[in-house]
Design an enzyme around this catalytic site. Structure first.
Site, PDB file in Angstrom:
ATOM      1  N   HIS A 105       0.843  -1.190   0.000  1.00  0.00           N
ATOM      2  CA  HIS A 105       0.000   0.000   0.000  1.00  0.00           C
ATOM      3  C   HIS A 105       0.878   1.240   0.000  1.00  0.00           C
ATOM      4  CE1 HIS A 105      -4.136  -1.651   1.490  1.00  0.00           C
ATOM      5  NE2 HIS A 105      -3.590  -2.399   0.543  1.00  0.00           N
TER       6      HIS A 105
ATOM      7  N   TYR B 248      -9.675   5.447   7.224  1.00  0.00           N
ATOM      8  CA  TYR B 248      -9.926   5.816   8.612  1.00  0.00           C
ATOM      9  C   TYR B 248     -10.954   6.950   8.589  1.00  0.00           C
ATOM     10  CZ  TYR B 248      -5.540   3.352   9.728  1.00  0.00           C
ATOM     11  OH  TYR B 248      -4.549   2.416   9.872  1.00  0.00           O
TER      12      TYR B 248
ATOM     13  N   PRO C  79      -4.913   0.832  18.429  1.00  0.00           N
ATOM     14  CA  PRO C  79      -4.644   0.345  17.077  1.00  0.00           C
ATOM     15  C   PRO C  79      -4.811   1.399  15.982  1.00  0.00           C
ATOM     16  CG  PRO C  79      -6.779  -0.423  17.839  1.00  0.00           C
ATOM     17  CD  PRO C  79      -6.131   0.243  19.009  1.00  0.00           C
TER      18      PRO C  79
ATOM     19  N   LYS D  39       0.533   0.607  15.060  1.00  0.00           N
ATOM     20  CA  LYS D  39       1.893   0.608  15.593  1.00  0.00           C
ATOM     21  C   LYS D  39       2.243  -0.585  16.481  1.00  0.00           C
ATOM     22  CE  LYS D  39       2.809   3.607  13.297  1.00  0.00           C
ATOM     23  NZ  LYS D  39       3.780   3.343  12.249  1.00  0.00           N
TER      24      LYS D  39
ATOM     25  N   TYR E 170       3.371   7.090   9.983  1.00  0.00           N
ATOM     26  CA  TYR E 170       2.611   5.901   9.594  1.00  0.00           C
ATOM     27  C   TYR E 170       3.503   4.822   9.017  1.00  0.00           C
ATOM     28  CZ  TYR E 170      -1.522   3.273   8.078  1.00  0.00           C
ATOM     29  OH  TYR E 170      -2.506   2.307   7.918  1.00  0.00           O
TER      30      TYR E 170
END
Length: 389
Positions: free
Chosen positions: A72, A200, A292, A296, A384
């Site tokens: 991704h 998200y 979550p 991480k 990220y």
């Protein structure tokens, strides 16, 4: 029995550390309280940083990862009206890989016998002793027989509820914790994902996440109150709520299916300092938990393992103690940065009890700022994909 290093816990952290140390020629034995089937049955994270996949590649255990993992190059933030794509590849030059923790655990577990990594599953009454000496030991019972394992070092990779952290005297460590007043209700189903990247979503009704494990298996989550149970959420109600929170553009693309697994996970931030006491080291969830939201948890465990395997290898090869002395401070520096990132995203994307209209407007304003600022997006992307080791 004797070993250079005894590891408590055969989850991904313990297995990964065991393989790295075996690759350096060390004698390693792992003690695990659960059965092998139970270990691989845990449904957990699925987004791997490049630092984690690099460790698997170094071990030559990334064959299935390379063929089945999904690369991704970005992910999406949404607020019900607007979709903001964070272009990881463009902003950082890196990507993440979607590959279930279960699959990674299976790869590590299956390779263990051929590489001389001995694992004692279903070990009962696990006790750590003499951890302040240079000859610590692990006592446990298996198949009705008592076992005594002496090692130069013990590493606790046994999670939040394991015995390793509890073996450290209460006056020798400090706990920092934040328990969030909600959890994540997750559903796993054999249906194609609604989007080719993770989404998200911050909605007026609460957070939602559209994720996947493969091109044919999807993982979705919604925020629920801490007192809600699975009985409160039928599959139909959950699918309906996901469609609302992800917004009309994305919600209309959801393929519904029968739940393979459905569970509610509480959210907390937790850090124990220091991550070493005498001859005992902590790694992964035994020392720290992150919400979550920032993906991480598993990756922090992998970075702990990277630091610790390097330090232990130098100790046994050269007698160099610098790495083991520096381990806790080095690991915690990365832990706290990851805690900050997960805390930041959790506050940005979730609805909190008592949150006012002003608070919600601030969330929306922050998302609008991120949408229009490359610098803001770069900061999110950098965290990220994973900060450098």
């Amino acid at each position: 029995m004797k070993a250079d290093v005894a590891i408590i816990g055969a989850g991904p952290a313990g297995l990964l550390l065991g393989h790295l140390l075996r690759a350096e020629g060390l004698i390693v034995k792992i003690v695990e309280r659960a059965s092998a089937d139970h270990v691989v049955g845990r449904i957990r994270a699925g987004v791997l940083e490049h630092t984690t996949t690099d460790l698997l590649a170094r071990l030559g255990l990334d064959g299935r990862l390379k063929t089945e993992g999904l690369l991704h190059s970005g992910f999406v933030l949404a607020d019900g009206e607007q979709i903001v794509r964070i272009d990881l590849a463009d902003l950082t030059g890196h990507h993440v890989t979607v590959y279930g923790q279960t699959e990674m655990t299976c790869d590590l577990m299956e390779a263990a016998p051929a590489r001389g990594l001995e694992i004692f599953y279903e070990a009962e009454n696990v006790v750590l002793a003499d951890i302040e000496s240079e000859t610590p030991c692990v006592r446990f019972t298996k198949d009705g027989r008592d076992h005594y394992l002496e090692a130069r070092f013990i590493v606790g990779c046994d999670g939040f509820h394991g015995p390793s952290r509890q073996a450290i005297p209460a006056n020798q460590g400090g706990i920092y914790e934040k328990v969030y007043p909600f959890g994540w209700l997750g559903i796993l189903a054999d249906v194609p994902p609604c989007h080719d990247e993770l989404i998200y979503a911050s909605h007026e009704r609460g957070f939602a996440l559209a994720s996947m494990r493969s091109a044919t298996r999807s993982r979705y989550y919604i925020q629920v109150a801490s007192d809600e149970t699975l009985d409160d959420w039928s599959d139909g109600r959950l699918w309906d709520e996901l469609a609302v929170r992800l917004g009309p553009e994305v919600g209309g693309r959801i393929t519904r299916g029968v739940a393979l697994e459905k569970s509610i996970a509480p959210l907390r931030s937790f850090v124990f300092e220091p991550m070493r006491h005498g001859s005992l080291f902590l790694a992964g969830d035994s020392a720290h938990i992150v919400p979550p939201t920032g993906a991480k948890g598993l990756n922090l465990a992998a970075s702990d393992v990277a630091y610790l395997s390097e330090a232990l290898s130098l100790f046994f090869k050269r007698g160099d103690q610098e790495g083991i002395i520096a381990y806790s401070g080095r690991a915690l520096a990365r832990v706290w940065k990851a805690e900050r990132f997960s805390w930041q995203l959790t506050h940005l994307l979730h609805r909190f009890p008592g949150q006012t209209g002003f608070d919600r407007k601030m969330q929306v304003a922050e998302l609008r700022y991120i949408a229009g600022s490359r610098n803001a997006q770069a900061s999110i992307a950098e965290n990220y994909v994973g900060l450098l080791l």
